[in-house]
Design an enzyme around this catalytic site. Structure first.
Site, PDB file in Angstrom:
ATOM      1  N   GLU B  49       0.853  -1.177   0.000  1.00 58.02           N
ATOM      2  CA  GLU B  49       0.000   0.000   0.000  1.00 58.02           C
ATOM      3  C   GLU B  49       0.889   1.227   0.000  1.00 58.02           C
ATOM      4  O   GLU B  49       1.737   1.380   0.877  1.00 58.02           O
ATOM      5  CB  GLU B  49      -0.837  -0.034   1.278  1.00 58.02           C
ATOM      6  CG  GLU B  49      -2.242   0.471   1.111  1.00 58.02           C
ATOM      7  CD  GLU B  49      -2.995   0.359   2.418  1.00 58.02           C
ATOM      8  OE1 GLU B  49      -3.439  -0.744   2.752  1.00 58.02           O
ATOM      9  OE2 GLU B  49      -3.114   1.382   3.107  1.00 58.02           O
ATOM     10  N   ASP B  60      -5.742  10.286   9.588  1.00 54.82           N
ATOM     11  CA  ASP B  60      -4.440   9.782  10.017  1.00 54.82           C
ATOM     12  C   ASP B  60      -3.948  10.432  11.292  1.00 54.82           C
ATOM     13  O   ASP B  60      -4.155  11.618  11.525  1.00 54.82           O
ATOM     14  CB  ASP B  60      -3.413  10.002   8.900  1.00 54.82           C
ATOM     15  CG  ASP B  60      -3.611   9.014   7.768  1.00 54.82           C
ATOM     16  OD1 ASP B  60      -3.534   7.800   8.041  1.00 54.82           O
ATOM     17  OD2 ASP B  60      -3.872   9.444   6.633  1.00 54.82           O
TER      18      ASP B  60
END
Lengths: 406, 276
Positions: B49, B60
């Site tokens: 990824e 995040d």
């Protein structure tokens, strides 16, 4: 708030996907999506419940102090030598700005939803203070995210929030301003989905926030229509308001959208000038993109990275704008102008000296634009301007800008 | 068969789960990032990824935020990220590559042009964090037409009524966000996973990867046991960060340390089901 919305009205948005034309929507991570839908459902139910509006009206009248007066700014009118200037005095609300109109509505909704903890983001601190205030009133714990840069330049409001019992979390990511505070508030929400309600301060974020905050702020425009008819027997020729995210402007403009004879002008912060790299003029110098849950005009580079905004006014220092403004801009119903830091500072002093009202730096931008257009208009024409906040919080910033040490 | 489907089919035949490391493109610089990408398959990455740096990564935590900032400072862009994948594909035509990011850089590139260029560069799947099912029609038709899998996030807040909507149009695998929170923070317990994963299994035949809060080899092994893959990001980025000099630049231990860390995770994932 009782006017019938006609078919084909400019006031009927957003659509079922939360869109105003191509703008708006719900661009949040899946973790938040069920919550956003729950807020929408709860808000629709509250809107349909007369007891909710009754409760809100009670707090707006007896706690916030609504309706706010309409003031004929006679000395400013004479000084500018043109159109008659009226101020809608939302700076006289409890806590000194329009922000509390929406905070009151949102906290009543949070209570209906059984939420027990409140979070908010703030730029100038006005929304943080208003949120901390309603949290104190209802006895709910409150965490306010505020960019570290704004914490430094708005220290009186930081202290106010703490006195009111709120926890103020300085945000150091990015430039430490409103955009970064909103990121961290969203991160808090995603981590505390069970018990937390996010009171957003402006007409941005995922649907239903732009609509909901607009509805709560529309009390400004609704009252002003009644007051203008009482004072002048007619509606104004022009209505002017400053724009960061755009909640005070949306609240003033929305009730006038179908009164097409009324010119509506939103004033963005041009910072050091819209042709420099330091401004907050999302509409005149940005392009559409997606941030903080909605599609709207954004300051961004060619690779879609969000740029930092700049304004002397912390409340206008945001690289985006509410999606309904983006739509009103594109269809041409509202005109958008911009005013620099220097022009806002001059208007701040002009208003203070002629009217005995110290405006916040945010509406000082609106005053600066009024000062540009009033002299070009006839004396029997009327300008209505939303004086959305008082300037006590800004005296240190203004002193520094004028080279005065306190 | 797509690279993602082929890889999961092969792992199923082997009877083991997958390790999916996450690194941000151009973190901390273009050369180091390319060297890391090239080294990942040999270190035990089954799929990869790649994070597309964004100024405002709302989902995040601090570790990935800082990685984004380093990458952007180094000059990262969408075009550069795609170029990295093209470069990688010159040597490796089997390891699936998934790009993970936020909508605005894709939107700014042009959604149709982006899906065309991504597919041509050898990208296999896309995870767009802030594109929920309600908005997915912006991307889905273009991605599907070009053979790109659109991998959807399922969260603990996604109830069984909502699952079909979220899975509609999803392909490749399903990414289960194991915690309510941002990346790199808390961790889901084995019991929580044991409750959540079977519900998703009932609703889809796609492989399931578990991510957000998977940090240690033991947690990666647990994820690989209960689902089909473990995604590890922040823990690897912490290792990367610990090797940087005081100016945030790579040192001669950066690539080795990160790949060693990947090996440790891969060992745990590969032996997970044998060690039950």
């Amino acid at each position: 708030m009782n006017e019938t919305v006609l078919p084909n009205s400019l006031r009927s948005g957003p659509d079922s996907r939360g869109r105003f034309g191509e703008f708006g929507g719900r661009f949040v991570a899946e973790t938040l999506m069920p919550l956003v839908l729950a807020v929408e459902q709860a808000y629709e139910a509250a809107k349909a419940d007369p007891s909710f509006q009754k409760e809100l009206d009670y707090y707006l009248k007896d706690y916030v102090g609504r309706p706010s007066p309409l003031w004929f700014a006679e000395r400013l009118t004479k000084a500018l030598g043109g159109a008659k200037i009226y101020f809608k005095r939302d700076e006289l609300n409890h806590t000194g700005a329009h922000k509390i109109n929406s905070c009151m509505g949102q906290i009543l909704l949070a209570k209906r939803m059984g939420k027990t903890r409140i979070i908010a983001e703030t730029g100038a601190g006005q929304h943080g203070v208003a949120t901390a205030t309603v949290c104190a009133l209802f006895g709910l714990p409150c965490t306010v995210y505020m960019g570290a840069t704004d914490v430094a330049r708005q220290s009186p409001n930081v202290f106010r929030m703490k006195l009111l019992g709120a926890e103020v979390k300085p945000v150091t990511s990015g430039a430490g301003t409103l955009k970064d505070a909103m990121n961290d508030a969203l991160r808090d929400w995603v981590a505390n989905v069970e018990d937390t309600f996010y009171i957003i301060g402006t007409v941005a974020g995922p649907h239903p926030y732009p609509m909901m905050v607009r509805d709560f702020q529309s009390v400004i425009g609704e009252e002003s229509k009644v007051q203008m008819r009482e004072a002048e027997g007619r509606l104004p020729d022009v209505a002017v308001a400053c724009i960061g995210g755009g909640s005070n402007a949306m609240g003033l403009f929305h009730p006038y959208l179908d009164d097409t004879a009324v010119r509506l002008i939103g004033v963005e912060a041009a910072g050091h000038g819209v042709d420099t790299h330091e401004h907050a003029a999302s509409l005149s110098r940005g392009r559409p993109g997606v941030l903080h849950g909605n599609r709207t005009y954004l300051l961004q580079n060619e690779d879609g990275q969000i740029q930092e905004a700049h304004s002397i006014s912390a409340g206008l220092d945001y690289p985006g704008i509410g999606p309904e403004h983006s739509w009103l801009h594109d269809i041409g119903r509202v005109e958008y102008a911009s005013v620099t830091d220097t022009e806002a500072l001059e208007a701040f002093q002009l208003c203070t000296r002629t009217e005995g009202i110290i405006p916040a730096l945010e509406p000082a931008h609106a005053i600066a634009h009024v000062a540009k257009i009033a002299p070009t208009m006839d004396k029997d024409q009327i300008i209505l301007m939303n004086l959305c906040g008082r300037g006590d919080k800004d005296i240190f910033t203004v002193a520094a800008a004028l080279g005065v040490s306190l | 068969m797509s690279r993602i489907a082929a890889r999961f089919a092969a792992l199923k035949a082997e009877g083991r789960g997958a390790l999916i490391p996450f690194l941000a493109a151009w973190d901390p610089d273009s050369n180091t990032s390319m060297e890391l990408l090239r080294g990942l398959p040999a270190a035990g990455a089954d799929l990869i990824e790649i994070g597309c740096p964004f100024t405002d990564p709302m989902a995040d935590g601090p570790t990935v935020q800082l990685a984004s900032i380093r990458a952007l400072k180094a000059g990262a862009s969408m075009a550069h990220t795609l170029a990295m994948v093209r470069e990688f594909r010159r040597e490796d035509d089997t390891t699936p590559i998934i790009l993970m990011g936020y909508l605005n850089p894709i939107d700014s590139y042009g959604i149709e042009r982006f899906t065309t260029d991504a597919a041509a560069s050898g990208v296999d799947g896309l995870i767009v964090v802030d594109l929920p099912s309600e908005e997915a029609d912006l991307l889905l038709p273009y991605a599907t037409a070009r053979g790109l899998d659109v991998i959807r996030l399922v969260a603990p807040t996604t109830d069984t009524d909502r699952l079909p909507l979220v899975l509609d149009g999803s392909s490749g695998f399903v990414y289960y966000v194991s915690i309510t929170g941002v990346t790199g923070k808390t961790t889901a317990s084995a019991a929580q996973l044991a409750e959540a994963i079977p519900k998703i299994r009932q609703a889809t035949n796609l492989p399931i990867a578990i991510g957000f809060g998977v940090r240690t080899p033991a947690q990666a092994a647990e994820a690989a046991r209960q689902a089909d893959a473990a995604v590890v990001g922040s823990a690897l980025l912490d290792t990367l960060t610990s090797t940087l000099d005081e100016h945030g630049r790579a040192t001669n231990t950066t690539v080795r340390s990160v790949l060693d860390h990947v090996r440790t995770l891969a060992d745990a994932v590969r032996t997970a089901r044998a060690s039950v």
